[in-house]
Write an enzyme that holds these catalytic residues in place. Sequence first.
Site, PDB file in Angstrom:
ATOM      1  CB  ILE A 214      14.707   3.211   0.527  1.00 47.48           C
ATOM      2  CG1 ILE A 214      15.740   2.095   0.236  1.00 47.48           C
ATOM      3  CG2 ILE A 214      13.820   3.494  -0.674  1.00 47.48           C
ATOM      4  CD1 ILE A 214      16.759   2.383  -0.846  1.00 47.48           C
TER       5      ILE A 214
ATOM      6  CE1 TYR B 186      13.332  -3.274   9.394  1.00 48.33           C
ATOM      7  CE2 TYR B 186      15.647  -2.712   9.150  1.00 48.33           C
ATOM      8  CZ  TYR B 186      14.378  -2.840   8.611  1.00 48.33           C
ATOM      9  OH  TYR B 186      14.171  -2.526   7.284  1.00 48.33           O
TER      10      TYR B 186
ATOM     11  CB  SER C 105      -0.932  -0.003   1.218  1.00 50.72           C
ATOM     12  OG  SER C 105      -0.205  -0.307   2.392  1.00 50.72           O
ATOM     13  NE  ARG C 106       1.619   2.962   4.941  1.00 50.72           N
ATOM     14  CZ  ARG C 106       2.505   2.884   5.933  1.00 50.72           C
ATOM     15  NH1 ARG C 106       3.476   3.746   6.025  1.00 50.72           N
ATOM     16  NH2 ARG C 106       2.408   1.937   6.848  1.00 50.72           N
TER      17      ARG C 106
HETATM   18  P1  NAP Z   1       6.690   1.594   4.943  1.00 45.85           P
HETATM   19  O1  NAP Z   1       6.683   2.767   4.018  1.00 45.85           O
HETATM   20  O2  NAP Z   1       6.653   1.819   6.416  1.00 45.85           O
HETATM   21  O3  NAP Z   1       5.478   0.601   4.511  1.00 45.85           O
HETATM   22  C1  NAP Z   1       5.300  -0.583   5.216  1.00 45.85           C
HETATM   23  C2  NAP Z   1       4.273  -1.445   4.500  1.00 45.85           C
HETATM   24  O4  NAP Z   1       4.126  -2.673   5.248  1.00 45.85           O
HETATM   25  C3  NAP Z   1       2.895  -0.793   4.451  1.00 45.85           C
HETATM   26  O5  NAP Z   1       2.284  -1.141   3.221  1.00 45.85           O
HETATM   27  C4  NAP Z   1       2.160  -1.466   5.619  1.00 45.85           C
HETATM   28  O6  NAP Z   1       0.756  -1.542   5.431  1.00 45.85           O
HETATM   29  C5  NAP Z   1       2.755  -2.867   5.569  1.00 45.85           C
HETATM   30  N1  NAP Z   1       2.649  -3.614   6.828  1.00 45.85           N
HETATM   31  C6  NAP Z   1       3.157  -3.284   8.045  1.00 45.85           C
HETATM   32  N2  NAP Z   1       2.828  -4.236   8.945  1.00 45.85           N
HETATM   33  C7  NAP Z   1       2.098  -5.175   8.276  1.00 45.85           C
HETATM   34  C8  NAP Z   1       1.470  -6.389   8.660  1.00 45.85           C
HETATM   35  N3  NAP Z   1       1.499  -6.846   9.925  1.00 45.85           N
HETATM   36  N4  NAP Z   1       0.789  -7.100   7.719  1.00 45.85           N
HETATM   37  C9  NAP Z   1       0.717  -6.657   6.429  1.00 45.85           C
HETATM   38  N5  NAP Z   1       1.287  -5.497   6.009  1.00 45.85           N
HETATM   39  C10 NAP Z   1       1.972  -4.785   6.926  1.00 45.85           C
HETATM   40  O7  NAP Z   1       7.989   0.675   4.683  1.00 45.85           O
HETATM   41  P2  NAP Z   1       9.056   0.710   3.489  1.00 45.85           P
HETATM   42  O8  NAP Z   1      10.116   1.663   3.848  1.00 45.85           O
HETATM   43  O9  NAP Z   1       8.365   0.794   2.177  1.00 45.85           O
HETATM   44  O10 NAP Z   1       9.694  -0.754   3.658  1.00 45.85           O
HETATM   45  C11 NAP Z   1       9.240  -1.888   2.926  1.00 45.85           C
HETATM   46  C12 NAP Z   1      10.164  -3.058   3.224  1.00 45.85           C
HETATM   47  O11 NAP Z   1      11.513  -2.712   2.866  1.00 45.85           O
HETATM   48  C13 NAP Z   1      10.206  -3.449   4.704  1.00 45.85           C
HETATM   49  O12 NAP Z   1      10.329  -4.842   4.822  1.00 45.85           O
HETATM   50  C14 NAP Z   1      11.470  -2.767   5.206  1.00 45.85           C
HETATM   51  O13 NAP Z   1      12.006  -3.399   6.328  1.00 45.85           O
HETATM   52  C15 NAP Z   1      12.361  -2.888   3.983  1.00 45.85           C
HETATM   53  N6  NAP Z   1      13.447  -1.911   3.968  1.00 45.85           N
HETATM   54  C16 NAP Z   1      13.180  -0.561   3.941  1.00 45.85           C
HETATM   55  C17 NAP Z   1      14.249   0.341   3.962  1.00 45.85           C
HETATM   56  C18 NAP Z   1      14.048   1.835   3.925  1.00 45.85           C
HETATM   57  O14 NAP Z   1      15.048   2.563   4.056  1.00 45.85           O
HETATM   58  N7  NAP Z   1      12.840   2.342   3.755  1.00 45.85           N
HETATM   59  C19 NAP Z   1      15.568  -0.151   3.992  1.00 45.85           C
HETATM   60  C20 NAP Z   1      15.788  -1.509   4.020  1.00 45.85           C
HETATM   61  C21 NAP Z   1      14.728  -2.384   4.005  1.00 45.85           C
HETATM   62  P3  NAP Z   1      -0.253  -0.317   5.853  1.00 45.85           P
HETATM   63  O15 NAP Z   1      -0.103   0.745   4.792  1.00 45.85           O
HETATM   64  O16 NAP Z   1      -1.609  -0.930   5.836  1.00 45.85           O
HETATM   65  O17 NAP Z   1       0.190   0.163   7.203  1.00 45.85           O
END
Ligand code: NAP
Length: 243
Positions: free
Chosen positions: A185, A152, A10-11
Site C-alpha cells: 500500500i 515483521y 496520524s499518517r
Molecule cells: P506508516 O505510514 O509508517 O504510519 C505508521 C503509524 O503508526 C503512524 O501514525 C505512527 O505514528 C504510528 N506508530 C508507530 N509506532 C507507534 C507506537 N509505538 N505507538 C503509537 N503509534 C505508533 O504505516 P502504514 O503504512 O500506514 O501502516 C499502518 C499499518 O498497516 C501498520 O500496522 C502496517 O504494518 C500495516 N500494513 C501496511 C502495509 C503497507 O504496505 N503500507 C502493508 C501491510 C500492512 P507517528 O505519526 O506519530 O509516527
Amino acid sequence: MKTVLITGGSRGIGKAVAMKFAENGYKIIINYVSGKTDTEQLKKELLQAGAADILLIKADVSNSEDVKNMVKETIEKFEKIDVLVNNAGITKDNLLMRMSEEEFDKVIQINLKGTYLVTKEVTRYMMKKKKGSIVNLASVVGVAGNAGQCNYAASKAGIIGLTKSVAKELASRNIRANAVAPGFIETDMTNVLKDEIKENINSQIPLKRMGTAREVAELVYFLGEDASSYITAQVINVDGGMI
Ligand code: NAP
C-alpha cells in the site's frame, strides 16, 4: 453517536481510516507517537470531513502505562469505544543472519505487544457495553512470509493468532474481532522502497499496482460497522490478488 479509537492514526492507512469514519459522523480518537504530523491540521481535516468530535492522544502502544492513560482519557471524554482499530506498526527489515535482537524485539513490541495491550484495555469497556468491534492490521506477509522481514512477518502472524483467539473469547459478549491483511500500500512505510523494487513488486500483483490507504480503509470501516455483524475471527486480504 459512535466512537472509534485508531492507533497510529496520524499518517498512512490509519489517517485514511480516520477520514472514512469521520465522513460517517463518528467521534474519533487518534493515537500517535512521534509528532511527525501536524495534529492540529489533521483535527481540522477530520472535522471538515464530518467527524462529530476529535481527541488526539500521544502514546506509545508498546508501553502499558501510556495505553492505560490513553484509554482512561478516552472513556472520561467519550464514555465508550464502539470500534477499535489496532493500526500502529513499524518495520525494521533485515535478513535473518543480519537481524539484531534489538530490531527483532522492537517490531514485536510495537506491532504485536502493542495490539495485545490496547485490545486488553479497550475490551474491558466493550465488555461492560456488551458490544464492540475490533479490527487489527495484519499483513499478507504474516500469511505468506517475506524474505528480509522475519520480525515483521512474525509480528503480523502473531496478530492473526491473537485476533482469532480474542474473537473466540469475546464472541459471547457480542464483541467481534477481525484482521485485515493488506498487500503493498502506498504510504511512508513503502515509500522507502527503491523504484526498481516497487516495479518488481507491481509486476507480481495481478492488479499491477500498489493499493491506496483509502482502499484499506473501506474494508476496515466495513468490518468495524454493523454491516459485518456476522463476521468474526476472519483475516481478509486487501492485496490486488497478490496471494
Ligand atoms: P506508516 O505510514 O509508517 O504510519 C505508521 C503509524 O503508526 C503512524 O501514525 C505512527 O505514528 C504510528 N506508530 C508507530 N509506532 C507507534 C507506537 N509505538 N505507538 C503509537 N503509534 C505508533 O504505516 P502504514 O503504512 O500506514 O501502516 C499502518 C499499518 O498497516 C501498520 O500496522 C502496517 O504494518 C500495516 N500494513 C501496511 C502495509 C503497507 O504496505 N503500507 C502493508 C501491510 C500492512 P507517528 O505519526 O506519530 O509516527
